[in-house]
Scaffold this motif. Structure first.
Motif, PDB file in Angstrom:
ATOM      1  N   LEU A 195       0.876  -1.116  -0.107  1.00 49.37           N
ATOM      2  CA  LEU A 195      -0.047   0.031   0.061  1.00 49.37           C
ATOM      3  C   LEU A 195       1.037   1.258   0.159  1.00 49.37           C
ATOM      4  N   LYS A 196       2.133   1.272  -0.312  1.00 44.59           N
ATOM      5  CA  LYS A 196       2.877   2.239  -0.379  1.00 44.59           C
ATOM      6  C   LYS A 196       2.740   3.030  -1.686  1.00 44.59           C
ATOM      7  N   PRO A 197       3.092   4.343  -1.772  1.00 45.18           N
ATOM      8  CA  PRO A 197       2.590   4.990  -2.983  1.00 45.18           C
ATOM      9  C   PRO A 197       3.216   4.434  -4.311  1.00 45.18           C
ATOM     10  N   LEU A 198       4.515   4.081  -4.290  1.00 42.96           N
ATOM     11  CA  LEU A 198       5.458   3.864  -5.453  1.00 42.96           C
ATOM     12  C   LEU A 198       4.807   2.361  -6.032  1.00 42.96           C
ATOM     13  N   PRO A 199       4.548   1.488  -5.085  1.00 40.96           N
ATOM     14  CA  PRO A 199       3.951   0.153  -5.614  1.00 40.96           C
ATOM     15  C   PRO A 199       2.703   0.375  -6.379  1.00 40.96           C
ATOM     16  N   ILE A 200       1.909   1.238  -5.438  1.00 40.12           N
ATOM     17  CA  ILE A 200       0.318   1.328  -6.099  1.00 40.12           C
ATOM     18  C   ILE A 200       0.500   2.143  -7.286  1.00 40.12           C
ATOM     19  N   ILE A 201       1.160   3.293  -7.573  1.00 41.96           N
ATOM     20  CA  ILE A 201       1.349   3.695  -8.746  1.00 41.96           C
ATOM     21  C   ILE A 201       1.826   2.863  -9.874  1.00 41.96           C
ATOM     22  N   THR A 202       2.901   2.056  -9.662  1.00 42.28           N
ATOM     23  CA  THR A 202       3.331   1.145 -10.454  1.00 42.28           C
ATOM     24  C   THR A 202       2.356   0.238 -10.957  1.00 42.28           C
ATOM     25  N   GLY A 203       1.392  -0.100  -9.880  1.00 36.40           N
ATOM     26  CA  GLY A 203       0.245  -1.081 -10.308  1.00 36.40           C
ATOM     27  C   GLY A 203      -0.575  -0.470 -11.080  1.00 36.40           C
ATOM     28  N   PHE A 204      -1.016   0.633 -10.987  1.00 37.38           N
ATOM     29  CA  PHE A 204      -1.941   1.302 -11.715  1.00 37.38           C
ATOM     30  C   PHE A 204      -1.367   1.448 -13.223  1.00 37.38           C
ATOM     31  N   TYR A 205      -0.066   1.620 -13.209  1.00 38.44           N
ATOM     32  CA  TYR A 205       0.538   2.162 -14.652  1.00 38.44           C
ATOM     33  C   TYR A 205       0.597   0.775 -15.446  1.00 38.44           C
ATOM     34  N   ASN A 206       1.241  -0.237 -14.742  1.00 36.97           N
ATOM     35  CA  ASN A 206       1.207  -1.298 -15.406  1.00 36.97           C
ATOM     36  C   ASN A 206      -0.401  -1.813 -16.183  1.00 36.97           C
ATOM     37  N   VAL A 207      -1.461  -1.484 -15.200  1.00 37.18           N
ATOM     38  CA  VAL A 207      -2.840  -1.688 -15.741  1.00 37.18           C
ATOM     39  C   VAL A 207      -3.102  -0.706 -16.999  1.00 37.18           C
TER      40      VAL A 207
END
Length: 409
Positions: A195-207
């Motif tokens: 739930l850290k910002p960078l992994p969340i942003i990365t997950g959204f970007y990969n989608v």
């Protein structure tokens, strides 16, 4: 899955999906009463509608990772509880600014239901049935524009507009009980999701970088934003331009919704013979054509009251077919990350819808033209996005029967 179980799941997921629309539609007839109570105008009250859309868009991004990390149940229970408290706050609001802020909070609570219901469709049903399930959910959601404005009109004319929000809080309590005692937690929590910002942003970007996702998300979002424009602009058009009463407006809104809901059920029949991709390629150009005719008729002044109703009805008919297919095509490539994908899809859709609904309020014109112009523009933009992207990304789509794409966080 037994037929009884299937129907119960559809009803619960449908009520979850309908909570947001009910929160929008039920208070629309109360716009003039709220404006009078808060010493503002109808256009000012419409900003509380736009703020609700903004809250929905922001909340979508919040709940996506939470639903994937903790499962569907816990975030859903939290969101519904949040919604109940905010609804009571809306009923107690004494100023427009307070109502606008409380509507944002209410929206953040309600969007847990919307995101969870979309993700659970992907969890509980085969991917090739998703478009059919979305269409069935639209049948339940159809109770909102058919019932909510009518009830809202009579509640506003009776005990007052504040009681609209009390009724909404009561509905949320019943839904909360159904979730606790009937709805299964359809997804095993994944503690590896950060739930850290960078992994969340990365997950959204990969989608977001999946061509099928961004194509049908943008296409569906702009097409669907025509509905947001209609919802935001219809109180002014019908109650101010054409002078209908609060109760009559509720019946008009309910009648027009038959086009949207009825066509979504016709879509279930079409899916027996055609794919979602084929259907969208016909329904979206038809929607754009209706939008152009609506704008031309409004500018020339030939439509009048009944002509306006006919054009909006036809527009909603096209949208009722475009919407479930674009939603199914958007989420089809994802399995493990359905929560993240559905939340990003919802955020983009509602963000665009919020901008579009706000743009209707910016027109200082007591006529149908602004509404027609915005609805026409949204359909044309969706049309251009779809066919341009299909040409540029030929061969990169899986449809709704191909292998799912799993994207990492």
């Amino acid at each position: 899955m037994t037929r009884k179980r299937y129907i119960s799941l559809i009803l619960i997921l449908g009520t979850l999906t309908a909570l947001g629309p009910f929160s929008i539609d039920m208070y629309l007839p109360g716009f003039p009463a709220i404006a009078k109570y808060m010493h503002t105008d109808v256009a000012g009250v419409a900003l509380s509608l736009s703020s609700f859309f903004i809250g929905l868009a922001a909340g979508q991004l919040l709940y996506g990772p939470l639903l994937d990390k903790f499962g569907r149940r816990k975030p859903l229970l939290f969101g519904l509880s949040f919604y109940i408290v905010a609804s009571i706050g809306c009923a107690m609001a004494t100023s427009l600014n307070a109502l606008i802020i409380l509507r944002v909070i209410q929206a953040i609570g309600s969007c847990a239901a919307a995101v969870a219901s979309m993700a659970m469709v992907r969890d509980l049903f085969p991917v090739n049935e998703n478009a059919k399930v979305f269409a069935l959910l639209m049948l339940v959601v159809g109770a909102s524009p058919m019932v909510a404005p009518t009830v809202g009109g009579y509640v506003t004319a009776g005990p007052g507009w504040q009681w609209v929000f009390i009724v909404l809080a009561g509905m949320a309590v019943l839904i909360l009980l159904a979730v606790i005692f009937v709805l299964p937690d359809s997804y095993k929590p994944d503690p590896t999701i950060s739930l850290k910002p960078l992994p969340i942003i990365t997950g959204f970007y990969n989608v977001l970088k999946v061509p099928q996702f961004y194509t049908y998300t943008l296409t569906g979002s702009f097409a669907f934003s025509g509905l947001f424009a209609y919802v935001a602009g219809s109180p002014l058009v019908f109650m101010e331009v054409y002078g209908v009463s609060q109760e009559a407006y509720g019946w008009i809104f309910a009648g027009l919704s038959v086009g949207f809901i009825g066509s979504s059920q016709v879509n279930s029949l079409l899916l027996r013979y055609f794919s979602s991709e084929q259907i969208v390629k016909v329904s979206l150009p038809a929607q754009a054509l209706v939008g152009v005719l609506f704008l031309i008729g409004s500018v020339s002044g030939v439509l009048g009251f009944w002509g306006t109703i006919v054009m909006i009805f036809l527009f909603l008919c096209c949208l009722g077919i475009t919407n479930p297919n674009s939603a199914a095509l958007t989420l089809a490539p994802f399995s493990k990350n359905a929560g993240t994908a559905s939340s990003l899809f919802g955020a983009i859709q509602l963000g665009i819808g919020a901008l579009v609904s706000t743009s209707v309020s910016f027109f200082d014109s007591l006529s149908v033209v602004p509404l027609a112009a915005v609805m026409c523009a949204t359909a044309l933009i969706a049309f251009v996005i779809l066919f341009t992207s299909l040409r540029l990304n030929r061969g990169k789509f899986t449809g709704v029967t191909g292998e799912a794409v799993v994207v990492g966080h």
